[in-house]
Design a protein around this motif. Structure first.
Motif, PDB file in Angstrom:
ATOM      1  N   UNK A  49      15.293  66.542  57.860  1.00 47.48           N
ATOM      2  CA  UNK A  49      16.667  66.940  58.164  1.00 47.48           C
ATOM      3  C   UNK A  49      17.458  65.825  58.844  1.00 47.48           C
ATOM      4  N   UNK A  50      16.796  64.683  59.088  1.00 47.50           N
ATOM      5  CA  UNK A  50      17.502  63.535  59.634  1.00 47.50           C
ATOM      6  C   UNK A  50      17.116  63.122  61.039  1.00 47.50           C
ATOM      7  N   UNK A  51      16.196  63.842  61.678  1.00 42.37           N
ATOM      8  CA  UNK A  51      15.784  63.463  63.030  1.00 42.37           C
ATOM      9  C   UNK A  51      14.954  62.189  62.991  1.00 42.37           C
ATOM     10  N   UNK A  52      15.076  61.412  64.040  1.00 40.52           N
ATOM     11  CA  UNK A  52      14.257  60.217  64.217  1.00 40.52           C
ATOM     12  C   UNK A  52      13.091  60.605  65.129  1.00 40.52           C
ATOM     13  N   UNK A  53      11.878  60.219  64.775  1.00 36.88           N
ATOM     14  CA  UNK A  53      10.700  60.512  65.591  1.00 36.88           C
ATOM     15  C   UNK A  53      10.337  59.250  66.368  1.00 36.88           C
ATOM     16  N   UNK A  54      10.251  59.361  67.700  1.00 37.72           N
ATOM     17  CA  UNK A  54       9.818  58.256  68.550  1.00 37.72           C
ATOM     18  C   UNK A  54       8.523  58.659  69.236  1.00 37.72           C
ATOM     19  N   UNK A  55       7.499  57.847  69.039  1.00 35.05           N
ATOM     20  CA  UNK A  55       6.199  58.127  69.646  1.00 35.05           C
ATOM     21  C   UNK A  55       6.103  57.412  70.978  1.00 35.05           C
ATOM     22  N   UNK A  56       5.676  58.158  71.982  1.00 36.32           N
ATOM     23  CA  UNK A  56       5.539  57.628  73.341  1.00 36.32           C
ATOM     24  C   UNK A  56       4.207  58.126  73.880  1.00 36.32           C
ATOM     25  N   UNK A  57       3.171  57.308  73.728  1.00 45.41           N
ATOM     26  CA  UNK A  57       1.822  57.726  74.115  1.00 45.41           C
ATOM     27  C   UNK A  57       1.734  58.095  75.591  1.00 45.41           C
ATOM     28  N   UNK A  58       2.505  57.417  76.431  1.00 46.90           N
ATOM     29  CA  UNK A  58       2.482  57.691  77.868  1.00 46.90           C
ATOM     30  C   UNK A  58       3.901  58.011  78.330  1.00 46.90           C
ATOM     31  N   UNK A  59       4.213  59.288  78.421  1.00 45.49           N
ATOM     32  CA  UNK A  59       5.561  59.696  78.824  1.00 45.49           C
ATOM     33  C   UNK A  59       5.810  59.498  80.312  1.00 45.49           C
ATOM     34  N   UNK A  60       4.833  58.928  81.021  1.00 45.93           N
ATOM     35  CA  UNK A  60       5.027  58.555  82.417  1.00 45.93           C
ATOM     36  C   UNK A  60       5.277  57.059  82.549  1.00 45.93           C
ATOM     37  N   UNK A  61       5.422  56.373  81.423  1.00 46.91           N
ATOM     38  CA  UNK A  61       5.752  54.956  81.402  1.00 46.91           C
ATOM     39  C   UNK A  61       7.277  54.840  81.385  1.00 46.91           C
TER      40      UNK A  61
END
Length: 157
Positions: A49-61
């Motif tokens: 549907x047009x969303x961009x996926x951003x992977x962030x292995x450590x969301x505390x970084x």
């Protein structure tokens, strides 16, 4: 309101799915922030549907989150409001949003009117109120959604 760039953490849950679907249907640019690549049809559907996926292995970084949030207008946290999310994760996300120049932060506040509850009425509410103080004094725009209890939580499942 014109087209916005909205980043959402927690798109696969009871709040995140309809929220993200609604943002995309209104024509907003949506960045989904997720910890890992997974075989999740929800993410694939949103990507189509047009969303961009951003992977962030450590969301505390903080630095990594700051990089992901560059150019974002609003950050929405639609994750369960656990003690660790409210006390540990959301302050990091707020800091990253401030560093990235995000204009608005929407914390995981989908429920009852926390501001109307007295301190000491419950640990989760107290944690939320302390985070609200941090948020409201940060200088960033903010929105709290008081939609009442989420219906599915009150039914046997």
């Amino acid at each position: 309101m014109g087209k916005q760039h909205v980043a959402v953490i927690g798109v696969a849950g009871q709040v995140g799915v309809p929220l993200t679907r609604g943002l995309l249907s209104l024509g907003h640019d949506v960045t989904i922030i997720t910890r890992k690549k997974q075989q999740d049809t929800t993410l694939a559907d949103f990507e189509q549907l047009g969303a961009k996926i951003s992977f962030c292995a450590d969301m505390h970084d903080t630095e990594l989150m700051t990089d992901i949030l560059q150019g974002v207008d609003t950050l929405v946290a639609s994750v369960p409001a656990s003690k660790s999310i409210i006390e540990q994760s959301e302050p990091i996300w707020l800091n990253a949003a401030l560093k990235a120049g995000v204009k608005r932060f929407v914390p995981t506040e989908f429920g009852c009117h926390t501001q109307a509850i007295e301190m000491g009425d419950g640990e989760v509410f107290d944690n939320k109120k302390r985070f609200h103080d941090l948020l409201m004094n940060s200088g960033i725009g903010w929105t709290l959604f008081y939609n009442g209890g989420i219906f599915d939580y009150f039914l046997p499942n």
